[in-house]
Write a protein that holds these residues in place. Structure first.
Motif, PDB file in Angstrom:
ATOM      1  N   PRO A   9      25.546  40.001  68.549  1.00 46.87           N
ATOM      2  CA  PRO A   9      26.856  39.371  68.486  1.00 46.87           C
ATOM      3  C   PRO A   9      28.095  40.197  69.127  1.00 46.87           C
ATOM      4  O   PRO A   9      28.054  41.504  69.094  1.00 46.87           O
ATOM      5  CB  PRO A   9      26.998  39.125  66.897  1.00 46.87           C
ATOM      6  CG  PRO A   9      26.083  40.112  66.356  1.00 46.87           C
ATOM      7  CD  PRO A   9      25.243  40.238  67.303  1.00 46.87           C
ATOM      8  N   PRO A  10      29.527  39.935  69.371  1.00 48.16           N
ATOM      9  CA  PRO A  10      30.740  40.675  69.708  1.00 48.16           C
ATOM     10  C   PRO A  10      30.915  41.597  68.553  1.00 48.16           C
ATOM     11  O   PRO A  10      30.615  41.216  67.332  1.00 48.16           O
ATOM     12  CB  PRO A  10      31.637  39.622  69.989  1.00 48.16           C
ATOM     13  CG  PRO A  10      30.939  38.265  69.932  1.00 48.16           C
ATOM     14  CD  PRO A  10      29.757  37.985  69.340  1.00 48.16           C
ATOM     15  N   GLU A  13      35.039  39.381  67.140  1.00 46.00           N
ATOM     16  CA  GLU A  13      35.375  38.060  67.266  1.00 46.00           C
ATOM     17  C   GLU A  13      36.442  37.380  66.664  1.00 46.00           C
ATOM     18  O   GLU A  13      36.440  37.288  65.185  1.00 46.00           O
ATOM     19  CB  GLU A  13      34.154  37.176  67.336  1.00 46.00           C
ATOM     20  CG  GLU A  13      34.359  35.767  67.820  1.00 46.00           C
ATOM     21  CD  GLU A  13      32.841  35.081  67.849  1.00 46.00           C
ATOM     22  OE1 GLU A  13      32.790  34.148  68.611  1.00 46.00           O
ATOM     23  OE2 GLU A  13      32.094  35.442  66.913  1.00 46.00           O
ATOM     24  N   VAL A  15      39.023  34.067  66.415  1.00 43.85           N
ATOM     25  CA  VAL A  15      39.322  32.757  67.080  1.00 43.85           C
ATOM     26  C   VAL A  15      40.029  32.017  66.248  1.00 43.85           C
ATOM     27  O   VAL A  15      40.018  31.717  65.028  1.00 43.85           O
ATOM     28  CB  VAL A  15      37.542  31.975  66.388  1.00 43.85           C
ATOM     29  CG1 VAL A  15      37.528  30.443  67.096  1.00 43.85           C
ATOM     30  CG2 VAL A  15      36.639  33.008  67.099  1.00 43.85           C
ATOM     31  N   ASN A  31      42.735  33.779  70.680  1.00 42.76           N
ATOM     32  CA  ASN A  31      41.150  34.178  70.397  1.00 42.76           C
ATOM     33  C   ASN A  31      41.158  35.645  71.117  1.00 42.76           C
ATOM     34  O   ASN A  31      42.067  35.872  71.902  1.00 42.76           O
ATOM     35  CB  ASN A  31      40.319  33.525  71.074  1.00 42.76           C
ATOM     36  CG  ASN A  31      40.456  31.934  70.995  1.00 42.76           C
ATOM     37  OD1 ASN A  31      40.456  31.749  69.795  1.00 42.76           O
ATOM     38  ND2 ASN A  31      40.188  31.015  71.812  1.00 42.76           N
ATOM     39  N   THR A  33      37.767  38.553  72.109  1.00 43.84           N
ATOM     40  CA  THR A  33      36.378  38.880  71.735  1.00 43.84           C
ATOM     41  C   THR A  33      36.041  40.112  72.574  1.00 43.84           C
ATOM     42  O   THR A  33      36.229  40.284  73.743  1.00 43.84           O
ATOM     43  CB  THR A  33      35.191  37.842  72.473  1.00 43.84           C
ATOM     44  OG1 THR A  33      35.603  36.425  71.662  1.00 43.84           O
ATOM     45  CG2 THR A  33      33.995  38.117  72.302  1.00 43.84           C
ATOM     46  N   HIS A  35      33.327  43.192  73.211  1.00 47.28           N
ATOM     47  CA  HIS A  35      31.840  43.616  73.158  1.00 47.28           C
ATOM     48  C   HIS A  35      31.712  45.130  73.055  1.00 47.28           C
ATOM     49  O   HIS A  35      32.125  45.783  73.674  1.00 47.28           O
ATOM     50  CB  HIS A  35      31.174  42.817  74.390  1.00 47.28           C
ATOM     51  CG  HIS A  35      31.136  41.439  74.487  1.00 47.28           C
ATOM     52  ND1 HIS A  35      30.093  40.729  73.608  1.00 47.28           N
ATOM     53  CD2 HIS A  35      31.780  40.391  75.081  1.00 47.28           C
ATOM     54  CE1 HIS A  35      30.362  39.347  73.957  1.00 47.28           C
ATOM     55  NE2 HIS A  35      31.476  39.281  74.675  1.00 47.28           N
ATOM     56  N   HIS A  40      38.078  47.203  76.398  1.00 55.52           N
ATOM     57  CA  HIS A  40      38.798  45.785  76.704  1.00 55.52           C
ATOM     58  C   HIS A  40      40.555  46.158  76.648  1.00 55.52           C
ATOM     59  O   HIS A  40      40.913  46.442  75.444  1.00 55.52           O
ATOM     60  CB  HIS A  40      38.495  44.962  75.471  1.00 55.52           C
ATOM     61  CG  HIS A  40      38.756  43.455  75.924  1.00 55.52           C
ATOM     62  ND1 HIS A  40      37.674  42.671  75.864  1.00 55.52           N
ATOM     63  CD2 HIS A  40      39.915  42.804  76.012  1.00 55.52           C
ATOM     64  CE1 HIS A  40      38.235  41.115  76.196  1.00 55.52           C
ATOM     65  NE2 HIS A  40      39.630  41.468  76.157  1.00 55.52           N
ATOM     66  N   ARG A  69      35.606  38.138  62.530  1.00 55.22           N
ATOM     67  CA  ARG A  69      34.434  38.488  62.434  1.00 55.22           C
ATOM     68  C   ARG A  69      33.900  39.916  63.215  1.00 55.22           C
ATOM     69  O   ARG A  69      34.528  40.017  64.181  1.00 55.22           O
ATOM     70  CB  ARG A  69      33.186  37.496  62.938  1.00 55.22           C
ATOM     71  CG  ARG A  69      33.450  36.221  62.022  1.00 55.22           C
ATOM     72  CD  ARG A  69      32.261  35.400  62.377  1.00 55.22           C
ATOM     73  NE  ARG A  69      32.456  34.729  63.511  1.00 55.22           N
ATOM     74  CZ  ARG A  69      33.171  33.631  63.895  1.00 55.22           C
ATOM     75  NH1 ARG A  69      33.447  32.868  62.699  1.00 55.22           N
ATOM     76  NH2 ARG A  69      33.206  32.800  65.009  1.00 55.22           N
ATOM     77  N   THR A 218      42.413  40.731  78.452  1.00 56.54           N
ATOM     78  CA  THR A 218      42.786  39.416  77.774  1.00 56.54           C
ATOM     79  C   THR A 218      44.413  39.565  77.755  1.00 56.54           C
ATOM     80  O   THR A 218      44.984  40.377  77.442  1.00 56.54           O
ATOM     81  CB  THR A 218      42.350  39.375  76.286  1.00 56.54           C
ATOM     82  OG1 THR A 218      40.924  39.166  76.304  1.00 56.54           O
ATOM     83  CG2 THR A 218      43.127  38.301  75.618  1.00 56.54           C
ATOM     84  N   THR A 228      40.842  35.430  79.410  1.00 53.78           N
ATOM     85  CA  THR A 228      40.122  36.593  79.250  1.00 53.78           C
ATOM     86  C   THR A 228      39.208  36.643  80.433  1.00 53.78           C
ATOM     87  O   THR A 228      38.677  35.607  80.911  1.00 53.78           O
ATOM     88  CB  THR A 228      39.263  36.550  78.070  1.00 53.78           C
ATOM     89  OG1 THR A 228      40.274  36.669  76.849  1.00 53.78           O
ATOM     90  CG2 THR A 228      38.205  37.555  77.858  1.00 53.78           C
TER      91      THR A 228
END
Length: 516
Positions: A9-10, A13, A15, A31, A33, A35, A40, A69, A218, A228
């Motif tokens: 999973p990222p 995250e 959202v 949003n 995300t 990783h 980023h 999350r 982003t 993004t």
């Protein structure tokens, strides 16, 4: 039959995040995300929602709507900062260290007693040294934190964040106060930490850095998520258009004809250990850049011109007349305006209003019998407010509540309030978004057309592009002069000492005329 491995999973995250302050929507369903193992970038104009987003994903504030999350698990409850620190930490543009405490005390602040009820200082120093050694950060644990330069303060804050267990670090405008060489060292350090399992969210207004260090980007605009994408798939034009919502067009700059009157004349200026035999001139209405890498002496020269430092030898003439060295008040009285390098500590008083800050340099003109005329003060401040397009609810708003770009505009207003003959600007667009940069630099260019002489001290090419000439310093001496139209590679090579100095260069007087 072998089962396909499940994708991890990222790391983060977020959202559909919504955050409102009264009638103002600071985030509108955004949003993000991130990783593991990828740096980023989060970019956008001042007021786009970046700072609000950071406050939500670090647990300082709670979202009105949406989910956050980490590694597929719900984030801790807002306000439980101990648990949030295990997941994420932020190194802010404005340092959060306590200057009067040692590096060790800052690294272990509120954690010094190790549960014994008393402080074992030898253990504090050993533990702090272990933290620095683990991440290969060369800072003396016993040094007073306030004595560190910006670069090492940032490294110390990164180490402190990692010591809580977080392997996800947000860097908020980390290069705003660094010179070119320090930026390269920071990026090298980030790469090394990256190899050790640290992931970064990189927030910057310097778009070239996004392409230097980041894999994903982003863009937020007007509190909304715009795009993004992998950095490799979004060119600079597309990135700027996503940030501004407008078509991007490269500007062209052409030589100008200037009259012969000299505003500033610097002759054989020397300061031991800082600069040597510095001579140059700035004509009326001319924009001159002063560039160079860290330690080149450009900051010391600029601070000497405005009275913050004193030269050991040499001469400074303003409109043919000397003024008392080492006096900011004398420099102001002589007709010099000044935009300092660090707006947070030198540019404004945070709790004072826009109107009060913008007129700090001309209080004597606004006073009668010891009382300030609020009517005159507000009238002048409103003129600057409109001319510089300051985004705020009004001139009574405290400057502490403004975005970085709008704070810089207030500093610009203060520098221009006394209608200076010479405007000295140091790193004028540090931490400022692309549209605010354009507003500030366009205003400066218009001021030069109206006769104000301008000296822009910066190592950021975009700050210098409109200058009629750019002087480059290296190891305390002026080594090159470039007329308008230079290429970035030329300028950077000269700043880094990769090209030979111009042997005949001695700018004791301004050139007669710029020609293509």
């Amino acid at each position: 039959m072998m089962q396909e491995p499940t994708a991890a999973p990222p790391l983060l995250e977020a959202v559909g995040l919504v955050k409102r302050y009264g009638s103002n929507t600071a985030l509108d369903g955004v949003n993000l995300t991130v990783h593991t193992g990828r740096t980023h970038a989060l970019v956008g104009r001042n007021g786009a929602g970046k700072s609000t987003l950071v406050s939500l994903i670090t647990g300082l504030n709670a979202a009105d709507e949406g989910q956050i999350r980490f590694n597929g698990q719900d984030a801790p409850a807002p306000g439980n900062l101990h648990e949030w620190r295990k997941h994420v930490a932020c190194v802010y543009q404005k340092s959060t260290i306590v200057p009067s405490l040692s590096v060790a005390e800052n690294l272990l602040i509120n954690r010094q007693d190790f549960g014994n009820g008393w402080i074992d200082w030898q253990r504090v120093y050993r533990t702090a040294q272990d933290i620095l050694d683990e991440w290969d950060i060369p800072v003396d644990v016993r040094a007073e934190a306030g004595s560190l330069d910006v670069e090492n303060r940032q490294l110390m804050e990164i180490a402190r964040s990692l010591s809580y267990g977080a392997r996800f670090i947000i860097l908020d405008e980390p290069t705003a106060m660094l010179d070119g060489r320090a930026i390269k060292r920071l990026f090298a350090r980030m790469e090394k930490l990256h190899e050790q399992g640290v992931t970064f969210l990189f927030i910057s207004h310097h778009l070239s850095e996004v392409y230097d260090i980041c894999q994903d980007v982003t863009v937020y605009r007007d509190a909304r998520h715009i795009i993004t994408a992998p950095v490799a798939e979004l060119d600079k034009r597309g990135l700027i258009e996503a940030m501004t919502g407008e078509k991007y067009a490269e500007r062209e700059y052409h030589p100008r004809k200037l009259d012969g009157e000299t505003t500033l004349q610097v002759n054989q200026l020397n300061r031991n250990g800082a600069y040597h035999n510095v001579s140059f001139a700035v004509r009326r209405g001319e924009m001159v850049g002063l560039a160079g890498g860290g330690g080149c002496g450009k900051i010391a020269v600029a601070e000497t011109l405005v009275g913050l430092q004193t030269a050991d030898a040499g001469e400074i003439l303003l409109k043919g007349k000397p003024y008392p060295a080492g006096s900011v008040k004398a420099a102001l009285a002589a007709g010099i305006g000044f935009v300092p390098q660090d707006r947070h500590h030198e540019g404004f008083v945070p709790d004072m209003s826009i109107a009060e800050n913008a007129t700090l340099s001309i209080l004597e003109r606004l006073s009668r019998w010891g009382f300030i005329s609020r009517k005159r003060q507000n009238k002048l401040a409103q003129q600057w407010f409109d001319a510089l397009d300051i985004k705020a609810y009004g001139i009574d708003q405290p400057v502490s509540g403004l975005s970085g770009g709008n704070q810089q505009k207030v500093v610009q207003a203060r520098a221009m309030a006394n209608n200076p003959d010479l405007l000295v600007m140091m790193s004028p667009t540090a931490g400022v978004d692309i549209k605010s940069k354009e507003t500030l630099l366009d205003y400066v260019a218009k001021s030069s057309e109206n006769g104000t002489s301008v000296l822009i001290v910066s190592d950021e090419p975009d700050d210098l592009r409109a200058c009629d000439r750019v002087l480059v310093m290296y190891h305390g001496r002026i080594t090159h002069e470039f007329p308008i139209g230079w290429q970035d590679q030329q300028l950077i090579a000269a700043m880094e000492g990769l090209t030979e100095a111009q042997p005949a260069f001695a700018a004791t007087t301004a050139p007669e005329e710029h020609t293509p």
